[in-house]
Scaffold this motif. Structure first.
Motif, PDB file in Angstrom:
ATOM      1  N   GLU A 179      38.993  49.594  48.030  1.00 43.64           N
ATOM      2  CA  GLU A 179      37.924  48.861  48.712  1.00 43.64           C
ATOM      3  C   GLU A 179      37.696  47.505  48.069  1.00 43.64           C
ATOM      4  O   GLU A 179      37.947  47.306  46.876  1.00 43.64           O
ATOM      5  CB  GLU A 179      36.625  49.666  48.705  1.00 43.64           C
ATOM      6  CG  GLU A 179      36.664  50.850  49.665  1.00 43.64           C
ATOM      7  CD  GLU A 179      35.290  51.406  49.953  1.00 43.64           C
ATOM      8  OE1 GLU A 179      34.302  50.789  49.520  1.00 43.64           O
ATOM      9  OE2 GLU A 179      35.215  52.463  50.594  1.00 43.64           O
ATOM     10  N   ILE A 180      37.166  46.598  48.865  1.00 45.70           N
ATOM     11  CA  ILE A 180      36.928  45.219  48.445  1.00 45.70           C
ATOM     12  C   ILE A 180      35.964  45.139  47.260  1.00 45.70           C
ATOM     13  O   ILE A 180      36.032  44.217  46.449  1.00 45.70           O
ATOM     14  CB  ILE A 180      36.398  44.405  49.645  1.00 45.70           C
ATOM     15  CG1 ILE A 180      36.341  42.925  49.336  1.00 45.70           C
ATOM     16  CG2 ILE A 180      35.053  44.913  50.105  1.00 45.70           C
ATOM     17  CD1 ILE A 180      35.912  42.088  50.520  1.00 45.70           C
ATOM     18  N   ASN A 181      35.048  46.134  47.124  1.00 42.09           N
ATOM     19  CA  ASN A 181      34.015  46.014  46.096  1.00 42.09           C
ATOM     20  C   ASN A 181      34.568  46.100  44.678  1.00 42.09           C
ATOM     21  O   ASN A 181      33.876  45.773  43.719  1.00 42.09           O
ATOM     22  CB  ASN A 181      32.894  47.038  46.322  1.00 42.09           C
ATOM     23  CG  ASN A 181      33.328  48.457  46.074  1.00 42.09           C
ATOM     24  OD1 ASN A 181      33.415  48.907  44.948  1.00 42.09           O
ATOM     25  ND2 ASN A 181      33.585  49.195  47.138  1.00 42.09           N
ATOM     26  N   LEU A 182      35.816  46.551  44.517  1.00 45.34           N
ATOM     27  CA  LEU A 182      36.426  46.595  43.185  1.00 45.34           C
ATOM     28  C   LEU A 182      37.084  45.270  42.802  1.00 45.34           C
ATOM     29  O   LEU A 182      37.451  45.065  41.647  1.00 45.34           O
ATOM     30  CB  LEU A 182      37.487  47.712  43.131  1.00 45.34           C
ATOM     31  CG  LEU A 182      36.975  49.139  43.259  1.00 45.34           C
ATOM     32  CD1 LEU A 182      38.142  50.110  43.319  1.00 45.34           C
ATOM     33  CD2 LEU A 182      36.062  49.488  42.092  1.00 45.34           C
ATOM     34  N   THR A 183      37.235  44.376  43.771  1.00 52.87           N
ATOM     35  CA  THR A 183      37.997  43.147  43.551  1.00 52.87           C
ATOM     36  C   THR A 183      37.437  42.239  42.452  1.00 52.87           C
ATOM     37  O   THR A 183      38.199  41.810  41.570  1.00 52.87           O
ATOM     38  CB  THR A 183      38.125  42.354  44.868  1.00 52.87           C
ATOM     39  OG1 THR A 183      38.704  43.201  45.862  1.00 52.87           O
ATOM     40  CG2 THR A 183      38.991  41.132  44.691  1.00 52.87           C
ATOM     41  N   PRO A 184      36.139  41.897  42.432  1.00 49.55           N
ATOM     42  CA  PRO A 184      35.640  40.960  41.413  1.00 49.55           C
ATOM     43  C   PRO A 184      35.902  41.436  39.991  1.00 49.55           C
ATOM     44  O   PRO A 184      36.335  40.653  39.138  1.00 49.55           O
ATOM     45  CB  PRO A 184      34.131  40.890  41.708  1.00 49.55           C
ATOM     46  CG  PRO A 184      33.996  41.273  43.141  1.00 49.55           C
ATOM     47  CD  PRO A 184      35.057  42.292  43.376  1.00 49.55           C
ATOM     48  N   GLN A 185      35.644  42.711  39.738  1.00 52.98           N
ATOM     49  CA  GLN A 185      35.838  43.262  38.396  1.00 52.98           C
ATOM     50  C   GLN A 185      37.300  43.212  37.977  1.00 52.98           C
ATOM     51  O   GLN A 185      37.638  42.838  36.848  1.00 52.98           O
ATOM     52  CB  GLN A 185      35.338  44.714  38.393  1.00 52.98           C
ATOM     53  CG  GLN A 185      35.464  45.437  37.060  1.00 52.98           C
ATOM     54  CD  GLN A 185      34.857  46.840  37.161  1.00 52.98           C
ATOM     55  OE1 GLN A 185      33.673  46.995  37.430  1.00 52.98           O
ATOM     56  NE2 GLN A 185      35.669  47.845  36.963  1.00 52.98           N
ATOM     57  N   LEU A 186      38.209  43.583  38.903  1.00 54.71           N
ATOM     58  CA  LEU A 186      39.633  43.590  38.579  1.00 54.71           C
ATOM     59  C   LEU A 186      40.182  42.181  38.387  1.00 54.71           C
ATOM     60  O   LEU A 186      41.029  41.950  37.518  1.00 54.71           O
ATOM     61  CB  LEU A 186      40.415  44.311  39.679  1.00 54.71           C
ATOM     62  CG  LEU A 186      40.428  45.835  39.576  1.00 54.71           C
ATOM     63  CD1 LEU A 186      41.033  46.451  40.817  1.00 54.71           C
ATOM     64  CD2 LEU A 186      41.206  46.289  38.345  1.00 54.71           C
ATOM     65  N   LEU A 187      39.719  41.237  39.195  1.00 49.86           N
ATOM     66  CA  LEU A 187      40.165  39.849  39.035  1.00 49.86           C
ATOM     67  C   LEU A 187      39.835  39.330  37.637  1.00 49.86           C
ATOM     68  O   LEU A 187      40.676  38.690  36.977  1.00 49.86           O
ATOM     69  CB  LEU A 187      39.514  38.951  40.088  1.00 49.86           C
ATOM     70  CG  LEU A 187      40.087  39.002  41.497  1.00 49.86           C
ATOM     71  CD1 LEU A 187      39.219  38.199  42.452  1.00 49.86           C
ATOM     72  CD2 LEU A 187      41.519  38.478  41.518  1.00 49.86           C
ATOM     73  N   ASP A 188      38.623  39.597  37.184  1.00 45.20           N
ATOM     74  CA  ASP A 188      38.221  39.164  35.840  1.00 45.20           C
ATOM     75  C   ASP A 188      39.091  39.810  34.775  1.00 45.20           C
ATOM     76  O   ASP A 188      39.555  39.152  33.835  1.00 45.20           O
ATOM     77  CB  ASP A 188      36.747  39.504  35.593  1.00 45.20           C
ATOM     78  CG  ASP A 188      35.799  38.648  36.425  1.00 45.20           C
ATOM     79  OD1 ASP A 188      36.245  37.594  36.915  1.00 45.20           O
ATOM     80  OD2 ASP A 188      34.634  39.039  36.576  1.00 45.20           O
ATOM     81  N   MET A 189      39.306  41.111  34.906  1.00 43.36           N
ATOM     82  CA  MET A 189      40.073  41.845  33.900  1.00 43.36           C
ATOM     83  C   MET A 189      41.521  41.372  33.841  1.00 43.36           C
ATOM     84  O   MET A 189      42.065  41.120  32.751  1.00 43.36           O
ATOM     85  CB  MET A 189      40.027  43.341  34.215  1.00 43.36           C
ATOM     86  CG  MET A 189      40.745  44.210  33.193  1.00 43.36           C
ATOM     87  SD  MET A 189      40.760  45.945  33.687  1.00 43.36           S
ATOM     88  CE  MET A 189      41.890  45.884  35.081  1.00 43.36           C
ATOM     89  N   VAL A 190      42.161  41.233  34.993  1.00 43.33           N
ATOM     90  CA  VAL A 190      43.565  40.827  35.022  1.00 43.33           C
ATOM     91  C   VAL A 190      43.729  39.406  34.487  1.00 43.33           C
ATOM     92  O   VAL A 190      44.667  39.119  33.725  1.00 43.33           O
ATOM     93  CB  VAL A 190      44.137  40.950  36.455  1.00 43.33           C
ATOM     94  CG1 VAL A 190      45.542  40.362  36.527  1.00 43.33           C
ATOM     95  CG2 VAL A 190      44.167  42.416  36.887  1.00 43.33           C
ATOM     96  N   SER A 191      42.802  38.504  34.828  1.00 44.20           N
ATOM     97  CA  SER A 191      42.905  37.120  34.337  1.00 44.20           C
ATOM     98  C   SER A 191      42.661  37.042  32.828  1.00 44.20           C
ATOM     99  O   SER A 191      43.189  36.149  32.159  1.00 44.20           O
ATOM    100  CB  SER A 191      41.930  36.214  35.085  1.00 44.20           C
ATOM    101  OG  SER A 191      40.594  36.614  34.864  1.00 44.20           O
ATOM    102  N   ASP A 192      41.891  37.979  32.278  1.00 48.06           N
ATOM    103  CA  ASP A 192      41.636  37.990  30.834  1.00 48.06           C
ATOM    104  C   ASP A 192      42.856  38.418  30.026  1.00 48.06           C
ATOM    105  O   ASP A 192      43.031  37.996  28.877  1.00 48.06           O
ATOM    106  CB  ASP A 192      40.485  38.953  30.506  1.00 48.06           C
ATOM    107  CG  ASP A 192      39.119  38.367  30.825  1.00 48.06           C
ATOM    108  OD1 ASP A 192      39.031  37.135  31.008  1.00 48.06           O
ATOM    109  OD2 ASP A 192      38.143  39.135  30.895  1.00 48.06           O
ATOM    110  N   TYR A 193      43.694  39.264  30.615  1.00 38.46           N
ATOM    111  CA  TYR A 193      44.766  39.877  29.825  1.00 38.46           C
ATOM    112  C   TYR A 193      46.182  39.453  30.217  1.00 38.46           C
ATOM    113  O   TYR A 193      47.133  39.796  29.528  1.00 38.46           O
ATOM    114  CB  TYR A 193      44.683  41.408  29.921  1.00 38.46           C
ATOM    115  CG  TYR A 193      43.534  42.003  29.144  1.00 38.46           C
ATOM    116  CD1 TYR A 193      43.631  42.237  27.769  1.00 38.46           C
ATOM    117  CD2 TYR A 193      42.343  42.328  29.771  1.00 38.46           C
ATOM    118  CE1 TYR A 193      42.578  42.793  27.048  1.00 38.46           C
ATOM    119  CE2 TYR A 193      41.277  42.880  29.067  1.00 38.46           C
ATOM    120  CZ  TYR A 193      41.401  43.107  27.705  1.00 38.46           C
ATOM    121  OH  TYR A 193      40.361  43.648  26.990  1.00 38.46           O
ATOM    122  N   THR A 194      46.345  38.753  31.341  1.00 41.79           N
ATOM    123  CA  THR A 194      47.697  38.408  31.772  1.00 41.79           C
ATOM    124  C   THR A 194      47.822  36.911  32.037  1.00 41.79           C
ATOM    125  O   THR A 194      46.835  36.214  32.265  1.00 41.79           O
ATOM    126  CB  THR A 194      48.080  39.161  33.069  1.00 41.79           C
ATOM    127  OG1 THR A 194      47.200  38.769  34.123  1.00 41.79           O
ATOM    128  CG2 THR A 194      47.993  40.666  32.878  1.00 41.79           C
TER     129      THR A 194
END
Length: 656
Positions: A179-194
């Motif tokens: 679902e779309i509601n997980l997108t903001p959290q995942l975007l932040d996490m992926v940009s922090d580590y990759t």
């Protein structure tokens, strides 16, 4: 000069969408090119498949009008995937092609691009490292693996490790979320580590943004990280090297209308076609996924939460002797009060929208039902309307009963709006916000509420399943669960699994940091063994009992289902068509496909939806080929009355 003839996948249901046309001598086509074609008196879109070599010369054919100027052609690499989808889900290829494509635009707006810079160091626990290491060993071949980790065990750390490895190999990675509601959290996490470009693909994007993303993926060979919802499985890639399906148990991956594909299964097939790994991740995998991956010795179990935080304590509140008409018990109110006094936030979960499930007259018993559907109208108090959750029909709340003119119309049942109102009365001065699809109407509103909650500006979040999926809330140590009995008593062989998944997932939002969480469940059936299993963390016991039961009755994963719906505006005609269809299925079964079981026909649980009636037939078999062959044959042999629509749901999630 010899005239060429070609086959095209056409945007129509006519002739299963595969039609033959004459190709002008001035036109040279390659596989995947998009064209305009004549069909009757209109012009339609089509995609070129291949040339016909020995087509009879005496058959007159219409001629291709010309190429479509969309800026790109359909990626050849996607065609095999869509062919498989069309065949497996019994859906016209041409319709599927143009349903997956974005609408063309001459001047598409630029898409905001995110670039990760990997400023945080990725540290894996021994269990995480072991799983990541085993999966990394097979990055150049197809392999499906299940990362089965308890909530808060750090499955996402394994995803990040594998994504980093994929980008280093100059290949793209696709992370699919339910679902779309997980997108903001995942975007932040992926940009922090990759490191690298990150693209978000979801339903809130406009046509211009979707078109730009497709154009970029087709023409730009640089590796990318795509975080997307269900439809992202059909995005074009030049160099896809990894697919991850997060929260792989979630029913949101299944499309209920048009082509009834399951993005998780399509992801597995796409990985197989590309010879790349596919990772399924869940704290509550489906019985089918767990059995399949465990049988292949590809299940990696993470049984510890990050930083060794305990799973939450389960507290059951017996509602049988509760005479109060309040939506929450006194015990739950005290639990919330205690958390608020400790400056902690609370989640309240109930899977019902609105103020009440329906309105009824306490004199004659009249209930307000939808004019278009056989369903009760939900009452939304703040808007003062009654609304259908199926077709969105709405009406102002009447002042009196239309049957007996009684003025006393009472609400029955509780939804998120009623819970919010009750809690506002119990805890004045505290900020209480709803998190459901009637309140969260767009992506900006979603980000706003999540940011408010993460920053501590919201004390209590009242929500539906949206709050149970993958969120990482630092200051939540208590979750209140309401109305779970409705799912437990639903007539579906997956009901117990769905309750297990909902409870474990929503429980996983509590106590993810240091302090042990507490989950309070209100139920009329505290003696149900499922609650003991969750309370004692006996998850293997649940799966073993569930699989044993399914094996006994030959339910998935020990068989496959196809649901056939007969739909029309006239109830008698729908019933008659369903009976004809069932008789034809029985006849074919007896002659050629005796390993297929035919069950039905019967009305669907909601017999009337949006002014159309529907009946269904269930086909069941442990021989997949026979099951699909029967369906293919029946569609060729049986001619139904005009106005009757047949819809097939392969591997249905819900048995309506």
């Amino acid at each position: 000069m010899t005239t060429s003839v070609g086959r095209f996948a056409v945007d129509t249901v006519f002739s299963d969408s595969i039609l033959t046309y004459k190709i002008p001598n001035t036109l040279t086509l390659t596989k995947g090119e998009l064209v305009e074609l004549p069909l009757g008196r209109r012009k339609v879109k089509g995609m070129f498949l291949d040339y016909e070599k020995d087509f009879p010369k005496d058959i007159k054919l219409k001629e291709v009008v010309g190429k479509l100027d969309w800026g790109f052609d359909f990626p050849v690499g996607n065609i095999d995937l869509l062919w498989w989808c069309a065949n497996y889900y019994h859906y016209p290829l041409g319709k599927l092609v143009f349903e997956t494509l974005p609408k063309p635009l001459k001047r598409p707006r630029a898409v905001a691009r995110i670039y990760g810079h990997g400023t945080k160091e990725l540290k894996l626990s021994p269990l995480q490292e072991e799983a990541a290491f085993e999966i990394r060993k097979n990055m150049e071949e197809f392999k499906q693996s299940l990362v089965y980790g308890v909530t808060g065990s750090g499955k996402s750390m394994i995803y990040l490790d594998l994504i980093k490895s994929t980008i280093k190999r100059n290949k793209s990675a696709l992370l699919i979320i339910p679902e779309i509601n997980l997108t903001p959290q995942l975007l932040d996490m992926v940009s922090d580590y990759t490191d690298g470009e990150i693209i978000s693909y979801h339903s809130n994007l406009n046509n211009s943004e979707k078109f730009q993303i497709w154009n970029s993926l087709i023409n730009d060979k640089d590796p990318k990280i795509i975080i997307g919802v269900r439809s992202s499985i059909f995005l074009p890639f030049n160099n896809l090297g990894l697919i991850i399906v997060d929260e792989s148990h979630d029913s949101s991956f299944k499309q209920e209308d048009r082509c009834t594909y399951n993005a998780k299964d399509v992801a597995i097939k796409r990985a197989h076609l590309l010879s790349i790994p596919v990772i399924l991740g869940s704290a509550t995998p489906t019985c089918e996924d767990l059995k399949r991956c465990t049988d292949q010795n590809n299940t990696y179990f993470l049984n510890q939460r990050f930083n060794d935080v305990q799973l939450p304590e389960i507290v059951l509140i017996d509602k049988k002797n509760d005479s109060s008409k309040n939506p929450l018990s006194d015990e739950s109110v005290l639990e919330i009060k205690e958390s608020l006094e400790h400056k902690e936030q609370v989640l309240v979960f109930i899977n019902k929208l609105g103020y009440s499930n329906f309105i009824y007259c306490n004199v004659c018993g009249h209930k307000f039902e939808c004019n278009n559907c056989t369903s009760n109208l939900t009452f939304f108090k703040r808007q003062n309307i009654l609304k259908c959750n199926i077709c969105n029909f709405s009406m102002a709340k009447p002042h009196e009963c239309p049957e007996c003119s009684n003025l006393n119309l009472l609400p029955k049942g509780h939804g998120t709006e009623r819970i919010q109102e009750f809690l506002e009365g119990q805890f004045p001065g505290k900020k209480i916000v709803r998190f459901d699809r009637s309140e969260i109407t767009n992506f900006e509103k979603l980000k706003e509420v999540l940011n408010e909650f993460h920053s501590g500006n919201i004390d209590i979040l009242v929500g539906t399943q949206m709050i149970s999926k993958g969120h990482n809330f630092k200051n939540v140590n208590k979750v209140i669960v309401l109305g779970i009995d409705n799912v437990l008593n639903f007539p579906d062989f997956r009901a117990k699994e769905k309750v297990f998944q909902q409870l474990v997932q929503v429980s996983g939002r509590a106590g993810r940091y240091k302090k042990r969480g507490r989950v309070v469940i209100e139920t009329f059936y505290p003696e149900n063994d499922l609650f003991n299993i969750i309370e004692n963390e006996e998850f293997p016991k649940f799966y073993q009992e569930e699989l044993d039961l399914r094996k006994m009755f030959q339910f998935p994963p020990y068989s496959k289902f196809i649901l056939i719906y007969l739909i029309g505006t006239n109830l008698n005609e729908v019933e008659s068509a369903a009976k004809d269809y069932a008789r034809a299925c029985h006849s074919l079964r007896e002659k050629h496909f005796n390993k297929v079981e035919v069950i039905g026909p019967r009305p669907t649980l909601v017999e009337k939806r949006v002014n159309k009636y529907s009946w269904c037939i269930l086909l069941k078999s442990n021989e997949v080929i026979e099951l699909h062959q029967l369906v293919n044959n029946i569609s060729k042999l049986l001619k139904l009355k005009s106005g009757i629509q047949v819809k097939l749901d392969v591997d249905p999630i819900n048995i309506h």
